[in-house]
Design an enzyme around this catalytic site. Structure first.
Site, PDB file in Angstrom:
ATOM      1  N   HIS A  72       5.798  28.986  13.458  1.00 26.56           N
ATOM      2  CA  HIS A  72       6.661  28.121  12.643  1.00 26.56           C
ATOM      3  C   HIS A  72       8.077  28.092  13.212  1.00 26.56           C
ATOM      4  O   HIS A  72       8.690  29.126  13.409  1.00 26.56           O
ATOM      5  CB  HIS A  72       6.709  28.630  11.200  1.00 26.56           C
ATOM      6  CG  HIS A  72       5.450  28.346  10.428  1.00 26.56           C
ATOM      7  ND1 HIS A  72       5.354  28.491   9.063  1.00 26.56           N
ATOM      8  CD2 HIS A  72       4.249  27.882  10.837  1.00 26.56           C
ATOM      9  CE1 HIS A  72       4.136  28.136   8.671  1.00 26.56           C
ATOM     10  NE2 HIS A  72       3.448  27.785   9.726  1.00 26.56           N
ATOM     11  N   TYR A 200      10.142  27.822   0.061  1.00 25.88           N
ATOM     12  CA  TYR A 200      10.717  28.729  -0.938  1.00 25.88           C
ATOM     13  C   TYR A 200      11.432  27.845  -1.962  1.00 25.88           C
ATOM     14  O   TYR A 200      12.276  27.030  -1.571  1.00 25.88           O
ATOM     15  CB  TYR A 200      11.755  29.659  -0.298  1.00 25.88           C
ATOM     16  CG  TYR A 200      11.172  30.724   0.623  1.00 25.88           C
ATOM     17  CD1 TYR A 200      10.932  32.006   0.155  1.00 25.88           C
ATOM     18  CD2 TYR A 200      10.886  30.455   1.963  1.00 25.88           C
ATOM     19  CE1 TYR A 200      10.427  33.006   0.982  1.00 25.88           C
ATOM     20  CE2 TYR A 200      10.370  31.443   2.795  1.00 25.88           C
ATOM     21  CZ  TYR A 200      10.147  32.714   2.303  1.00 25.88           C
ATOM     22  OH  TYR A 200       9.642  33.688   3.128  1.00 25.88           O
ATOM     23  N   PRO A 292       9.481  40.940  -1.526  1.00 24.04           N
ATOM     24  CA  PRO A 292       8.825  40.141  -0.487  1.00 24.04           C
ATOM     25  C   PRO A 292       9.574  38.867  -0.085  1.00 24.04           C
ATOM     26  O   PRO A 292       9.175  38.194   0.871  1.00 24.04           O
ATOM     27  CB  PRO A 292       7.476  39.786  -1.120  1.00 24.04           C
ATOM     28  CG  PRO A 292       7.703  39.887  -2.593  1.00 24.04           C
ATOM     29  CD  PRO A 292       8.742  40.938  -2.787  1.00 24.04           C
ATOM     30  N   LYS A 296       9.946  40.850   4.951  1.00 24.02           N
ATOM     31  CA  LYS A 296      10.370  41.901   5.883  1.00 24.02           C
ATOM     32  C   LYS A 296       9.521  43.165   5.867  1.00 24.02           C
ATOM     33  O   LYS A 296       9.636  43.991   6.775  1.00 24.02           O
ATOM     34  CB  LYS A 296      11.833  42.298   5.586  1.00 24.02           C
ATOM     35  CG  LYS A 296      12.839  41.222   5.951  1.00 24.02           C
ATOM     36  CD  LYS A 296      12.946  41.083   7.454  1.00 24.02           C
ATOM     37  CE  LYS A 296      13.677  39.850   7.896  1.00 24.02           C
ATOM     38  NZ  LYS A 296      12.938  38.981   8.794  1.00 24.02           N
ATOM     39  N   TYR A 384      16.015  35.979   9.156  1.00 27.29           N
ATOM     40  CA  TYR A 384      14.612  35.671   8.872  1.00 27.29           C
ATOM     41  C   TYR A 384      13.746  35.857  10.130  1.00 27.29           C
ATOM     42  O   TYR A 384      12.656  36.430  10.053  1.00 27.29           O
ATOM     43  CB  TYR A 384      14.470  34.239   8.334  1.00 27.29           C
ATOM     44  CG  TYR A 384      13.144  34.012   7.636  1.00 27.29           C
ATOM     45  CD1 TYR A 384      13.020  34.155   6.256  1.00 27.29           C
ATOM     46  CD2 TYR A 384      12.002  33.676   8.370  1.00 27.29           C
ATOM     47  CE1 TYR A 384      11.800  33.974   5.618  1.00 27.29           C
ATOM     48  CE2 TYR A 384      10.774  33.495   7.747  1.00 27.29           C
ATOM     49  CZ  TYR A 384      10.684  33.644   6.372  1.00 27.29           C
ATOM     50  OH  TYR A 384       9.457  33.459   5.752  1.00 27.29           O
TER      51      TYR A 384
HETATM   52  C1  PHB Z   1       2.910  35.493   2.211  1.00 27.96           C
HETATM   53  O1  PHB Z   1       2.403  34.601   2.887  1.00 27.96           O
HETATM   54  O2  PHB Z   1       2.205  36.284   1.554  1.00 27.96           O
HETATM   55  C2  PHB Z   1       4.389  35.603   2.157  1.00 27.96           C
HETATM   56  C3  PHB Z   1       5.155  34.813   2.991  1.00 27.96           C
HETATM   57  C4  PHB Z   1       6.528  34.890   2.935  1.00 27.96           C
HETATM   58  C5  PHB Z   1       7.128  35.760   2.059  1.00 27.96           C
HETATM   59  C6  PHB Z   1       6.364  36.577   1.235  1.00 27.96           C
HETATM   60  C7  PHB Z   1       4.976  36.491   1.284  1.00 27.96           C
HETATM   61  O3  PHB Z   1       8.484  35.808   1.992  1.00 27.96           O
END
Ligand code: PHB
Ligand code: APR
Length: 389
Positions: A72, A200, A292, A296, A384
């Protein structure tokens, strides 16, 4: 039994450490409380920094990841129904790689088995002894019988609830913690992801995240109150609430289907210092937890293992303890930056139940600043994609 490094825990930290040590001719044994199938049944995150991909590749376990993973170039952040893109590649020259932690664990288990490295699954009642002396001992029970491993070092890779951190001498550990007043309800479904990149979302009803494991498997999350239970969230309610929190295009593109997994996880920031007690070293979730939101957790496990394995290789190859002596400080310096980033992403993207109107306005201003300032979006992007080791 005798080995050079006894590793407690067969999650990504323990298995990756074992793999790297083996590649350098360092004998190790992994002790895991659960069965391999149980370890593989846990669904965890799936976003890898370039540094993590490089470490996995260098350890010789990157082949399937390179074939199957999705790369990505950026991520999307949606606030009040408007989607913004943070272009990682343009801002930092780097990308992230989407490949599930379960798949990494599976690849590491396969490599470990193929190399004939010893793993004891269903090792009960693991106890750590004498790590303040030259020859630590690890005792455990297997099939009702007592067993013992004599070793040079113990690596505590047994996660947040493991025995290793708790084995440190009383008073030797300082912990720092923040518990958030909400959790994430996660759903996995065999449906195509709603977007090529992760989304997000901050919505007045709560945070939502659209993620994925592959082009045919999606992972979605909703911020929920900790008082809620899974029974209150049948699939229809989950999809309805997710849709509500998304922007119009995502609402139109969302493909729903039966969930194949559903769980609620609390959000927590936690750090234990130091990460070394004599000949016992902590790595991964045994030493720290991040919420989450910044993706990280797994990446910190990989950077800990990178520092720890370098220290151990230096010890056996060069007869030098300097890498081991620096381990805790090096690892914690990186851990705290990821803690800061994960906390920041969390407070920025989740409405808090007790937030004032002022808090809300300041955070919306912060997001506006992130989207419109090159410096601020670069700061988000460089964290990130992963800060340097
Ligand atoms: C996930 O795909 O489980 C996932 C992806 C990004 C995050 C947290 C979880 O920030
Ligand atoms: N004895 C032996 N094994 C144990 C014990 C014990 N007393 N306690 C826990 N374990 C095992 C667990 O069963 C688990 O398989 O240790 C392993 C720890 O694995 P993880 O929890 O996956 O931790 P880690 O390897 O550090 O990986 C960190 O996991 O939680 C995610 O976000 C986090 O992605 C990050 C990653």
């Amino acid at each position: 039994m005798r080995t050079q490094v006894a590793i407690v825990g067969a999650g990504p930290s323990g298995l990756l450490l074992g793999q790297i040590l083996h590649n350098h001719g360092i004998d190790n044994v992994v002790l895991e409380r659960q069965t391999a199938d149980h370890v593989l049944s846990r669904i965890r995150a799936g976003v890898l920094e370039q540094g993590s991909v490089d470490v996995l590749d260098a350890a010789g376990v990157g082949a399937r990841m390179r074939d199957e993973a999705l790369v990505h170039d950026g991520t999307q952040i949606c606030v009040r129904g408007v989607r913004h893109r943070v272009d990682f590649r343009a801002l930092t020259g780097k990308t992230v790689t989407v490949y599930g932690q379960t798949e990494i664990t599976r690849d590491l288990m396969a490599a470990r088995a193929a190399a004939g490295m010893k793993t004891v699954y269903e090792a009960q009642d693991v106890r750590l002894h004498d790590f303040d002396r030259a020859k630590p001992l690890v005792r455990y029970r297997k099939d009702g019988r007592e067993a013992e491993i004599e070793c040079d070092f113990i690596a505590g890779c047994d996660g947040f609830h493991g025995v290793s951190r708790k084995s440190a001498p009383p008073g030797a550990v300082r912990t720092y913690e923040r518990v958030y007043p909400f959790g994430w309800l996660g759903v996995m479904s065999d449906t195509p992801p709603v977007s090529e990149e992760l989304i997000y979302t901050r919505h007045e009803n709560g945070f939502a995240l659209c993620s994925m494991r592959s082009r045919t498997r999606s992972r979605y999350y909703l911020q929920v109150s900790l008082a809620e239970s899974l029974e209150e969230w049948p699939d229809e309610r989950f999809w309805h609430e997710l849709k509500l929190r998304l922007d119009a295009k995502a609402q139109a593109d969302l493909v729903t289907g039966p969930s194949i997994e559903k769980s609620i996880a609390p959000l927590r920031s936690f750090v234990a210092e130091p990460m070394r007690f004599g000949r016992l070293f902590l790595a991964g979730d045994a030493a720290h937890i991040v919420p989450p939101t910044g993706a990280k957790g797994l990446n910190l496990a990989v950077s800990d293992v990178f520092y720890l394995s370098s220290g151990l290789v230096e010890f056996y190859r060069d007869k030098s303890s300097s890498g081991l002596n620096r381990y805790s400080d090096r690892a914690l310096a990186r851990v705290w930056k990821a803690e800061r980033f994960s906390w920041w992403m969390t407070i920025m993207l989740h409405p808090f139940p007790d937030a004032s109107g002022f808090d809300e306005k300041v955070l919306l201003a912060e997001l506006d600043y992130v989207f419109n300032s090159h410096a601020a979006s670069t700061a988000l992007a460089e964290n990130y994609v992963g800060l340097p080791y």
